[in-house]
Design a protein around this motif. Sequence first.
Motif, PDB file in Angstrom:
ATOM      1  N   GLU A  98       8.245   6.390 -19.755  1.00  0.00           N
ATOM      2  CA  GLU A  98       7.725   5.408 -20.198  1.00  0.00           C
ATOM      3  C   GLU A  98       7.370   4.713 -18.809  1.00  0.00           C
ATOM      4  OE1 GLU A  98       8.311   1.125 -22.319  1.00  0.00           O
ATOM      5  OE2 GLU A  98       9.338   3.180 -23.600  1.00  0.00           O
ATOM      6  N   THR A  99       6.043   4.321 -18.717  1.00  0.00           N
ATOM      7  CA  THR A  99       5.180   3.687 -17.893  1.00  0.00           C
ATOM      8  C   THR A  99       5.689   1.838 -17.750  1.00  0.00           C
ATOM      9  OG1 THR A  99       3.328   4.945 -17.655  1.00  0.00           O
ATOM     10  CG2 THR A  99       3.409   2.769 -15.969  1.00  0.00           C
ATOM     11  N   THR A 100       6.750   1.339 -16.980  1.00  0.00           N
ATOM     12  CA  THR A 100       7.066   0.066 -17.183  1.00  0.00           C
ATOM     13  C   THR A 100       6.118  -0.773 -16.774  1.00  0.00           C
ATOM     14  OG1 THR A 100       7.478   0.128 -14.616  1.00  0.00           O
ATOM     15  CG2 THR A 100       9.561   0.945 -15.718  1.00  0.00           C
ATOM     16  N   ALA A 101       5.816  -2.048 -17.130  1.00  0.00           N
ATOM     17  CA  ALA A 101       5.185  -3.101 -17.167  1.00  0.00           C
ATOM     18  C   ALA A 101       5.462  -3.242 -14.790  1.00  0.00           C
ATOM     19  CB  ALA A 101       5.601  -4.127 -17.460  1.00  0.00           C
ATOM     20  N   ALA A 102       6.157  -2.783 -14.070  1.00  0.00           N
ATOM     21  CA  ALA A 102       6.206  -3.076 -12.957  1.00  0.00           C
ATOM     22  C   ALA A 102       5.019  -2.103 -12.274  1.00  0.00           C
ATOM     23  CB  ALA A 102       7.653  -3.245 -12.799  1.00  0.00           C
ATOM     24  N   ALA A 103       5.125  -1.061 -13.087  1.00  0.00           N
ATOM     25  CA  ALA A 103       4.760   0.352 -12.095  1.00  0.00           C
ATOM     26  C   ALA A 103       2.771   0.358 -12.603  1.00  0.00           C
ATOM     27  CB  ALA A 103       5.343   1.511 -12.645  1.00  0.00           C
ATOM     28  N   LEU A 104       3.363  -0.538 -14.566  1.00  0.00           N
ATOM     29  CA  LEU A 104       1.410  -0.706 -14.220  1.00  0.00           C
ATOM     30  C   LEU A 104       0.830  -1.758 -13.280  1.00  0.00           C
ATOM     31  CD1 LEU A 104       1.458  -0.698 -18.027  1.00  0.00           C
ATOM     32  CD2 LEU A 104       0.509   0.768 -16.602  1.00  0.00           C
ATOM     33  N   HIS A 105       1.822  -2.912 -12.867  1.00  0.00           N
ATOM     34  CA  HIS A 105       1.243  -4.256 -12.353  1.00  0.00           C
ATOM     35  C   HIS A 105       1.181  -2.994 -10.836  1.00  0.00           C
ATOM     36  CE1 HIS A 105       1.996  -8.225 -14.525  1.00  0.00           C
ATOM     37  NE2 HIS A 105       2.137  -6.716 -15.342  1.00  0.00           N
ATOM     38  N   ASP A 106       1.382  -2.447 -10.565  1.00  0.00           N
ATOM     39  CA  ASP A 106       1.902  -1.796  -9.202  1.00  0.00           C
ATOM     40  C   ASP A 106       0.117  -0.932  -9.339  1.00  0.00           C
ATOM     41  OD1 ASP A 106       2.561  -1.223  -6.227  1.00  0.00           O
ATOM     42  OD2 ASP A 106       2.281   1.186  -7.408  1.00  0.00           O
ATOM     43  N   ILE A 107       0.127  -0.018  -9.855  1.00  0.00           N
ATOM     44  CA  ILE A 107      -1.154   0.314 -10.311  1.00  0.00           C
ATOM     45  C   ILE A 107      -2.281  -0.599  -9.984  1.00  0.00           C
ATOM     46  CG2 ILE A 107      -2.989   2.073 -11.723  1.00  0.00           C
ATOM     47  CD1 ILE A 107      -0.074   3.121 -12.386  1.00  0.00           C
ATOM     48  N   VAL A 108      -2.295  -1.618 -10.387  1.00  0.00           N
ATOM     49  CA  VAL A 108      -3.427  -1.901 -10.790  1.00  0.00           C
ATOM     50  C   VAL A 108      -3.417  -2.841  -9.733  1.00  0.00           C
ATOM     51  CG1 VAL A 108      -4.615  -4.958 -11.554  1.00  0.00           C
ATOM     52  CG2 VAL A 108      -3.343  -3.161 -13.064  1.00  0.00           C
ATOM     53  N   GLU A 109      -2.686  -3.523  -8.973  1.00  0.00           N
ATOM     54  CA  GLU A 109      -2.501  -4.097  -7.420  1.00  0.00           C
ATOM     55  C   GLU A 109      -3.174  -3.332  -6.858  1.00  0.00           C
ATOM     56  OE1 GLU A 109       0.420  -4.636  -3.919  1.00  0.00           O
ATOM     57  OE2 GLU A 109       0.764  -6.005  -5.966  1.00  0.00           O
ATOM     58  N   ARG A 110      -2.919  -1.135  -6.437  1.00  0.00           N
ATOM     59  CA  ARG A 110      -3.607  -0.450  -5.973  1.00  0.00           C
ATOM     60  C   ARG A 110      -5.159  -0.769  -5.990  1.00  0.00           C
ATOM     61  NH1 ARG A 110       0.213   3.873  -6.767  1.00  0.00           N
ATOM     62  NH2 ARG A 110      -1.034   4.905  -5.474  1.00  0.00           N
ATOM     63  N   PHE A 111      -5.635  -0.108  -7.536  1.00  0.00           N
ATOM     64  CA  PHE A 111      -6.505  -0.255  -8.044  1.00  0.00           C
ATOM     65  C   PHE A 111      -7.343  -1.751  -7.417  1.00  0.00           C
ATOM     66  CE2 PHE A 111     -10.840  -0.698 -10.948  1.00  0.00           C
ATOM     67  CZ  PHE A 111     -10.480   0.271 -11.189  1.00  0.00           C
ATOM     68  N   HIS A 112      -6.907  -3.089  -7.228  1.00  0.00           N
ATOM     69  CA  HIS A 112      -7.924  -4.391  -6.014  1.00  0.00           C
ATOM     70  C   HIS A 112      -7.953  -3.161  -5.345  1.00  0.00           C
ATOM     71  CE1 HIS A 112      -6.673  -6.668 -10.221  1.00  0.00           C
ATOM     72  NE2 HIS A 112      -8.006  -6.025 -10.281  1.00  0.00           N
ATOM     73  N   ARG A 113      -7.242  -3.628  -4.326  1.00  0.00           N
ATOM     74  CA  ARG A 113      -7.212  -2.484  -2.608  1.00  0.00           C
ATOM     75  C   ARG A 113      -7.810  -1.968  -2.280  1.00  0.00           C
ATOM     76  NH1 ARG A 113      -1.399  -3.014  -2.428  1.00  0.00           N
ATOM     77  NH2 ARG A 113      -1.069  -1.129  -2.859  1.00  0.00           N
ATOM     78  N   ALA A 114      -8.102  -0.609  -3.865  1.00  0.00           N
ATOM     79  CA  ALA A 114      -8.977   0.044  -3.390  1.00  0.00           C
ATOM     80  C   ALA A 114     -10.490  -0.310  -3.477  1.00  0.00           C
ATOM     81  CB  ALA A 114      -8.995   1.344  -4.029  1.00  0.00           C
ATOM     82  N   MET A 115     -10.838  -1.812  -4.387  1.00  0.00           N
ATOM     83  CA  MET A 115     -11.860  -1.814  -4.175  1.00  0.00           C
ATOM     84  C   MET A 115     -12.275  -2.723  -3.269  1.00  0.00           C
ATOM     85  SD  MET A 115     -11.644  -3.055  -8.556  1.00  0.00           S
ATOM     86  CE  MET A 115     -13.375  -4.273  -8.457  1.00  0.00           C
ATOM     87  N   LEU A 116     -11.900  -3.707  -2.972  1.00  0.00           N
ATOM     88  CA  LEU A 116     -11.527  -4.731  -1.900  1.00  0.00           C
ATOM     89  C   LEU A 116     -11.983  -3.613  -0.472  1.00  0.00           C
ATOM     90  CD1 LEU A 116      -8.802  -7.101  -2.723  1.00  0.00           C
ATOM     91  CD2 LEU A 116     -11.483  -7.462  -2.476  1.00  0.00           C
ATOM     92  N   ASN A 117     -11.503  -2.762  -0.361  1.00  0.00           N
ATOM     93  CA  ASN A 117     -11.335  -1.790   1.175  1.00  0.00           C
ATOM     94  C   ASN A 117     -12.588  -1.025   0.784  1.00  0.00           C
ATOM     95  OD1 ASN A 117      -9.689  -2.951   2.300  1.00  0.00           O
ATOM     96  ND2 ASN A 117      -7.793  -1.677   1.581  1.00  0.00           N
TER      97      ASN A 117
END
Length: 149
Positions: free
Chosen positions: A3-22
């Motif tokens: 199962e994908t944990t809430a922490a893992a989902l939040h990490d993916i969103v953070e990395r997604f946002h970092r990719a957008m900003l860069n």
Amino acid sequence: MPETTAAALHDIVERFHRAMLNKSADDLADLYAVDARHEFPFLFPGLPTCFNGREEIRAGYRAMWGATPVEPEAIRDVAIHETAEAGTVVVEQTVVGALAPAGRPVTVPGILVIRVRDGLIVHTRDYMDGLGVAAATDRLPDLVAALGG
């Protein structure tokens, strides 16, 4: 399948946002499964309705981010909502940036619905304010003309 944990989902969103900003198409695409799908359900000038597969996501975002005069500076008003469906989150966000070279402010609200399996994004529905982007980048008359207005 773990199962994908809430922490893992939040990490993916953070990395997604970092990719957008860069504006890093490679960093963004690397978050996706090989056979993932990234959809744009709302009309957005110059975008297809979806990208199918990691490499199409990479190429599509490379072209899109390479062509835009908008330089993202921050992602604000982020709210991550966990859903009843395991591995799925809804992300509210506002991308704030400037239109190069003039530096005129640009604000793009949006919602992402992201599904993750085995640590990789398998599906994204990307709802963003395409009319707002067209207006901010002085492309609204072209959009209206393309729509037959």
